[in-house]
Design an enzyme around this catalytic site. Structure first.
Site, PDB file in Angstrom:
ATOM      1  N   LEU A 161       0.819  -1.208   0.000  1.00 34.24           N
ATOM      2  CA  LEU A 161       0.000   0.000   0.000  1.00 34.24           C
ATOM      3  C   LEU A 161       0.856   1.263   0.000  1.00 34.24           C
ATOM      4  O   LEU A 161       0.555   2.223  -0.714  1.00 34.24           O
ATOM      5  CB  LEU A 161      -0.921   0.004   1.219  1.00 34.24           C
ATOM      6  CG  LEU A 161      -2.152  -0.884   1.127  1.00 34.24           C
ATOM      7  CD1 LEU A 161      -2.771  -1.077   2.510  1.00 34.24           C
ATOM      8  CD2 LEU A 161      -3.186  -0.276   0.176  1.00 34.24           C
ATOM      9  N   ASP A 178      11.004   3.778   4.357  1.00 34.23           N
ATOM     10  CA  ASP A 178      10.854   2.353   4.635  1.00 34.23           C
ATOM     11  C   ASP A 178      12.108   1.873   5.343  1.00 34.23           C
ATOM     12  O   ASP A 178      13.228   2.152   4.910  1.00 34.23           O
ATOM     13  CB  ASP A 178      10.630   1.541   3.356  1.00 34.23           C
ATOM     14  CG  ASP A 178       9.941   0.212   3.638  1.00 34.23           C
ATOM     15  OD1 ASP A 178       8.746   0.076   3.320  1.00 34.23           O
ATOM     16  OD2 ASP A 178      10.609  -0.680   4.207  1.00 34.23           O
ATOM     17  N   ASP A 228      13.930   4.669  11.300  1.00 39.86           N
ATOM     18  CA  ASP A 228      12.892   3.991  12.081  1.00 39.86           C
ATOM     19  C   ASP A 228      11.953   5.043  12.652  1.00 39.86           C
ATOM     20  O   ASP A 228      12.277   5.739  13.619  1.00 39.86           O
ATOM     21  CB  ASP A 228      13.550   3.190  13.208  1.00 39.86           C
ATOM     22  CG  ASP A 228      12.543   2.414  14.043  1.00 39.86           C
ATOM     23  OD1 ASP A 228      11.324   2.557  13.802  1.00 39.86           O
ATOM     24  OD2 ASP A 228      12.979   1.665  14.941  1.00 39.86           O
ATOM     25  N   ILE A 229      10.769   5.167  12.069  1.00 38.72           N
ATOM     26  CA  ILE A 229       9.832   6.229  12.465  1.00 38.72           C
ATOM     27  C   ILE A 229       9.162   5.940  13.807  1.00 38.72           C
ATOM     28  O   ILE A 229       8.401   6.764  14.303  1.00 38.72           O
ATOM     29  CB  ILE A 229       8.790   6.500  11.361  1.00 38.72           C
ATOM     30  CG1 ILE A 229       8.184   5.206  10.796  1.00 38.72           C
ATOM     31  CG2 ILE A 229       9.463   7.273  10.225  1.00 38.72           C
ATOM     32  CD1 ILE A 229       7.131   4.579  11.633  1.00 38.72           C
ATOM     33  N   ASN A 255       1.753   4.821   7.370  1.00 35.96           N
ATOM     34  CA  ASN A 255       1.357   3.534   6.791  1.00 35.96           C
ATOM     35  C   ASN A 255       2.183   2.359   7.286  1.00 35.96           C
ATOM     36  O   ASN A 255       1.760   1.207   7.162  1.00 35.96           O
ATOM     37  CB  ASN A 255       1.466   3.640   5.261  1.00 35.96           C
ATOM     38  CG  ASN A 255       1.284   2.320   4.563  1.00 35.96           C
ATOM     39  OD1 ASN A 255       0.167   1.829   4.411  1.00 35.96           O
ATOM     40  ND2 ASN A 255       2.380   1.721   4.129  1.00 35.96           N
ATOM     41  N   TYR A 285      -2.269  -6.418  16.963  1.00 38.71           N
ATOM     42  CA  TYR A 285      -2.511  -5.601  15.772  1.00 38.71           C
ATOM     43  C   TYR A 285      -3.840  -4.845  15.877  1.00 38.71           C
ATOM     44  O   TYR A 285      -3.914  -3.645  15.597  1.00 38.71           O
ATOM     45  CB  TYR A 285      -2.491  -6.513  14.555  1.00 38.71           C
ATOM     46  CG  TYR A 285      -2.811  -5.878  13.238  1.00 38.71           C
ATOM     47  CD1 TYR A 285      -1.887  -5.051  12.598  1.00 38.71           C
ATOM     48  CD2 TYR A 285      -4.020  -6.130  12.606  1.00 38.71           C
ATOM     49  CE1 TYR A 285      -2.173  -4.488  11.361  1.00 38.71           C
ATOM     50  CE2 TYR A 285      -4.318  -5.573  11.370  1.00 38.71           C
ATOM     51  CZ  TYR A 285      -3.393  -4.745  10.758  1.00 38.71           C
ATOM     52  OH  TYR A 285      -3.681  -4.191   9.527  1.00 38.71           O
ATOM     53  N   LYS A 338      -4.364  -0.819  15.973  1.00 37.25           N
ATOM     54  CA  LYS A 338      -5.127  -0.164  14.924  1.00 37.25           C
ATOM     55  C   LYS A 338      -6.342   0.573  15.502  1.00 37.25           C
ATOM     56  O   LYS A 338      -6.753   1.613  14.962  1.00 37.25           O
ATOM     57  CB  LYS A 338      -5.576  -1.185  13.882  1.00 37.25           C
ATOM     58  CG  LYS A 338      -4.441  -1.716  13.012  1.00 37.25           C
ATOM     59  CD  LYS A 338      -3.735  -0.595  12.269  1.00 37.25           C
ATOM     60  CE  LYS A 338      -2.798  -1.105  11.196  1.00 37.25           C
ATOM     61  NZ  LYS A 338      -2.068   0.006  10.523  1.00 37.25           N
ATOM     62  N   THR A 379      -1.418  -7.370   0.176  1.00 33.06           N
ATOM     63  CA  THR A 379      -0.074  -6.922   0.519  1.00 33.06           C
ATOM     64  C   THR A 379       0.651  -8.081   1.196  1.00 33.06           C
ATOM     65  O   THR A 379       0.069  -9.141   1.445  1.00 33.06           O
ATOM     66  CB  THR A 379      -0.107  -5.721   1.484  1.00 33.06           C
ATOM     67  OG1 THR A 379      -0.597  -6.154   2.759  1.00 33.06           O
ATOM     68  CG2 THR A 379      -1.000  -4.611   0.949  1.00 33.06           C
TER      69      THR A 379
END
Length: 311
Positions: free
Chosen positions: A23, A42, A77-78, A104, A175, A179, A209
């Site tokens: 995505l 990334d 690394d965000i 994302n 997860y 989310k 994905t």
């Protein structure tokens, strides 16, 4: 690349996290096709978050540049302060501004709840939830400073949630919780950042994905005879691009589902049936009232991964 699209994002600078594949890659390419200059982030890790040998961010940036667009790669690394701050700094250093942030990045470590250990919980919550908060925090700080300097932005943030965050998903407690947290973060950020010209929305996409191909392999539709692939990530990106553009003026604090050609505005928690009493109830009375309310309430949608009741 702008000539291939409508130019809806011409002149804008867009940072997309987790944009090396799936995505994120589709979003980065779609923004570039609409005239945006793109920071492609990334970390280059595997599906479970472990280090990988390649640099998918640079490949996507090269793909954009090869098609005539402008892009730079960012491999930080965000989910760390240093990485999130450098993402914003990369946009400013390369292009002099930042207009849109698309959060994302993510990965999976699926386990049934009784088998889910603390490390798997922490890792997934870190990259999804903290990996949304920190880039948003540093981007918002920049936009606040711009506003105070007399340069109010028309900034946009698109966060990535999931059907798992909306409804839950068996085997994905970490997860789903992360989310769901992203949805709450979106609502708070939209309210707090409006004064700085920032609009914040969230998306719950469904597409093929690395993260979904094994989980939903049995239910994902194959391409139709006419060639339309309903589960292609590129189907989701047009809505993301619109939400990241000036064209969505006035749209903030909303959650959308997107899959194939379908777009749905999700309507979250709202007060349902209510029972009032001008005094404290005992437990039996509270239970009786709750039962009566449940009888007139709308039944919840099923959790993803639950089997239907037998006939």
């Amino acid at each position: 690349m702008a000539a291939e699209g409508t130019g809806i994002c011409a002149g804008r600078v867009v940072a997309v996290t987790g944009a090396g594949r799936g995505l994120g890659r589709a979003h980065a390419l779609a923004f570039a096709a609409e005239g945006a200059r793109v920071v492609v982030n990334d970390l280059g890790v595997g599906l479970d978050g472990t280090p990988a040998a390649d640099s998918p961010a640079e490949r996507v940036a090269e793909e954009i540049r090869g098609a005539g667009g402008e892009a730079v790669a960012h491999a930080g690394d965000i989910a760390t302060s240093e990485g999130a701050a450098s993402l914003v700094a990369t946009a400013l250093d390369a292009f002099g501004r930042l207009d849109t942030l698309v959060n994302n990045a993510g990965f999976l470590r699926d386990r049934m709840l009784v088998n889910l250990d603390e490390d798997d919980w922490d890792a997934v919550v870190r990259v999804h939830l903290k990996g949304h908060f920190l880039p948003l925090r540093y981007a918002a700080g920049h936009w606040r400073a711009e506003t105070k300097a007399g340069r109010p932005p028309r900034a946009r943030v698109v966060n990535t949630s999931s059907g798992a965050g909306l409804l839950g998903s068996v085997g994905q407690a970490n997860y789903a919780a992360a989310k769901a947290g992203i949805l709450a973060l979106t609502l708070v950020a939209a309210a707090e950042l409006a004064r700085y010209g920032v609009q914040v929305n969230a998306l719950a996409p469904a597409a093929r994905t690395r993260m979904t191909e094994r989980t939903f392999a049995a239910t994902m539709a194959a391409p139709r005879d006419d060639g339309f692939d309903a589960m292609a990530p590129e189907n989701v990106s047009p809505l993301v691009v619109w939400l990241g553009s000036p064209a969505c003026e006035g749209v903030t604090g909303r959650v959308f589902e997107a899959e194939a050609g379908r777009i749905t505005v999700m309507e979250g928690w709202r007060p349902g049936p209510t029972a009032e009493k001008p005094a404290r109830r005992n437990p039996a009375e509270a239970g009786e009232a709750a039962r009566a309310l449940l009888a007139s309430a709308t039944a919840p949608l099923p959790v993803h991964g639950t089997a239907p009741d037998p006939p």
